[in-house]
Enzyme design. Structure first.
Site, PDB file in Angstrom:
ATOM      1  N   ILE A  21       0.835  -1.200   0.000  1.00  0.00           N
ATOM      2  CA  ILE A  21       0.000   0.000   0.000  1.00  0.00           C
ATOM      3  C   ILE A  21       0.872   1.254   0.000  1.00  0.00           C
ATOM      4  CG2 ILE A  21      -1.630   1.340   1.397  1.00  0.00           C
ATOM      5  CD1 ILE A  21      -2.841  -1.339   2.305  1.00  0.00           C
ATOM      6  N   ASP A  40      11.377   4.355   4.571  1.00  0.00           N
ATOM      7  CA  ASP A  40      11.325   2.913   4.789  1.00  0.00           C
ATOM      8  C   ASP A  40      12.603   2.474   5.491  1.00  0.00           C
ATOM      9  OD1 ASP A  40       9.310   0.701   3.300  1.00  0.00           O
ATOM     10  OD2 ASP A  40      11.181  -0.124   4.084  1.00  0.00           O
ATOM     11  N   ASP A  62      13.517   4.139  10.563  1.00  0.00           N
ATOM     12  CA  ASP A  62      12.986   3.099  11.434  1.00  0.00           C
ATOM     13  C   ASP A  62      11.901   3.767  12.264  1.00  0.00           C
ATOM     14  OD1 ASP A  62      12.366   1.328  13.457  1.00  0.00           O
ATOM     15  OD2 ASP A  62      14.432   0.920  14.042  1.00  0.00           O
ATOM     16  N   VAL A  63      10.648   3.438  12.002  1.00  0.00           N
ATOM     17  CA  VAL A  63       9.535   4.158  12.628  1.00  0.00           C
ATOM     18  C   VAL A  63       9.399   3.866  14.117  1.00  0.00           C
ATOM     19  CG1 VAL A  63       8.203   4.378  10.493  1.00  0.00           C
ATOM     20  CG2 VAL A  63       7.872   2.369  11.966  1.00  0.00           C
ATOM     21  N   ASN A  85       1.796   4.639   7.266  1.00  0.00           N
ATOM     22  CA  ASN A  85       1.405   3.377   6.640  1.00  0.00           C
ATOM     23  C   ASN A  85       2.133   2.161   7.219  1.00  0.00           C
ATOM     24  OD1 ASN A  85       0.531   1.567   4.259  1.00  0.00           O
ATOM     25  ND2 ASN A  85       2.766   1.589   4.074  1.00  0.00           N
ATOM     26  N   SER A 136      -7.115  -0.350   9.765  1.00  0.00           N
ATOM     27  CA  SER A 136      -7.604  -1.627   9.251  1.00  0.00           C
ATOM     28  C   SER A 136      -9.039  -1.813   9.696  1.00  0.00           C
ATOM     29  CB  SER A 136      -6.748  -2.783   9.776  1.00  0.00           C
ATOM     30  OG  SER A 136      -7.357  -4.036   9.480  1.00  0.00           O
ATOM     31  N   TYR A 149      -3.176  -7.491  16.702  1.00  0.00           N
ATOM     32  CA  TYR A 149      -3.397  -6.655  15.516  1.00  0.00           C
ATOM     33  C   TYR A 149      -4.669  -5.829  15.661  1.00  0.00           C
ATOM     34  CZ  TYR A 149      -3.583  -5.323  10.594  1.00  0.00           C
ATOM     35  OH  TYR A 149      -3.634  -4.613   9.413  1.00  0.00           O
ATOM     36  N   LYS A 153      -4.847  -1.655  15.813  1.00  0.00           N
ATOM     37  CA  LYS A 153      -5.562  -0.842  14.824  1.00  0.00           C
ATOM     38  C   LYS A 153      -6.727  -0.074  15.454  1.00  0.00           C
ATOM     39  CE  LYS A 153      -2.932  -1.722  11.348  1.00  0.00           C
ATOM     40  NZ  LYS A 153      -2.086  -0.641  10.772  1.00  0.00           N
ATOM     41  N   VAL A 181      -6.094  -6.751   1.692  1.00  0.00           N
ATOM     42  CA  VAL A 181      -5.551  -6.199   0.456  1.00  0.00           C
ATOM     43  C   VAL A 181      -4.436  -7.108  -0.050  1.00  0.00           C
ATOM     44  CG1 VAL A 181      -4.409  -4.191  -0.582  1.00  0.00           C
ATOM     45  CG2 VAL A 181      -6.118  -3.863   1.216  1.00  0.00           C
TER      46      VAL A 181
END
Length: 249
Positions: A21, A40, A62-63, A85, A136, A149, A153, A181
């Protein structure tokens, strides 16, 4: 229609932008006229995507690391659009989710949204900018064997609404809630957990969407573009499902 949903002179940062995505979003925003920073942890993949696009550049990020995020944002001047994202998944119910794995999912899926948004906030405020969080459908409905998860979200949805309430006139922030997706993310899940029954499980994933197919990265990217455009100026603090009817069924 060629003048609709345009983003000329806008600078956008997309986390996890090198694949799935994220990559489709980078392509869509560039097509709309924006300059895109492809953030990224895999800098080589981000560079490869940037090489394909006419107005994009890779950014190592690195988020989960405040230092990495700060370093990346220090190299960026103006910022009009942030797309959070980056994320990971995990299979397991409450009895099969370890503390370590739960914390890892929360760190990548929730803490990262907080850290990147907080670091980028001064630039976004200065630009009267726009934030799109990729959540999500799992944040809105229960999904079997997805305890960590779903929890993560749901937190992204709550964070989206809360920031919108605190800063209703200074910027816009919305959350997209995709169904399943077709991405490397899903392929990785099938390979890891259902290696010997991929097509059977793939058919089950398709069946969850009443429309009869999986989503595509481009489906999501088109909605990101719209939410960042002037045509969407009255949309703020929203969680928008794009799930083939899953959450309506």
């Amino acid at each position: 229609m060629t003048d609709s949903f345009r983003l000329e002179n806008k600078l956008a940062l997309v986390t996890g932008g090198a694949s799935g995505i994220g990559a489709a979003t980078c392509r869509e925003l560039v097509q709309a006229g924006a300059h895109v920073y492809i953030a990224d942890i895999n800098l080589a993949a981000a560079q490869a995507l940037a090489d394909e696009l006419i107005n994009a550049q890779p950014v190592a990020m690195d988020v989960t690391s405040s230092a990495s995020i700060a370093s990346a944002l220090n190299a960026i001047g103006q910022l009009d659009i942030l797309v959070n994202n980056a994320g990971i998944g995990l299979v397991g119910d409450i009895t099969r989710t370890s503390e370590e794995d739960f914390e890892r999912v929360m760190k990548v899926n929730v803490s990262s949204v907080f850290l990147v948004t907080q670091a980028a906030f001064p630039k976004l405020l200065a630009a009267h900018g726009c934030i799109v969080n990729i959540g999500s459908v799992a944040g809105s409905v229960g999904v079997k064997q997805r305890l960590a998860y779903c929890t993560s979200k749901g937190a992204v949805q709550a964070m989206t609404r809360q920031i919108a309430v605190d800063y209703p006139k200074e910027l816009r922030i919305n959350c997209i809630a995709p169904g399943t997706v077709q991405t490397p993310f899903v392929e990785g899940y099938l390979e890891k957990y259902h290696k010997h029954e991929k097509e059977k499980v793939r058919a089950e994933l398709v069946a969850r969407q009443p429309i009869g197919r999986l989503g595509t990265p481009e489906d999501i990217a088109s909605l990101v573009r719209y939410l960042c455009s002037r045509e969407a100026e009255f949309i703020n603090g929203a969680v928008i499902a794009i799930d083939g009817g899953w959450s309506a069924a």
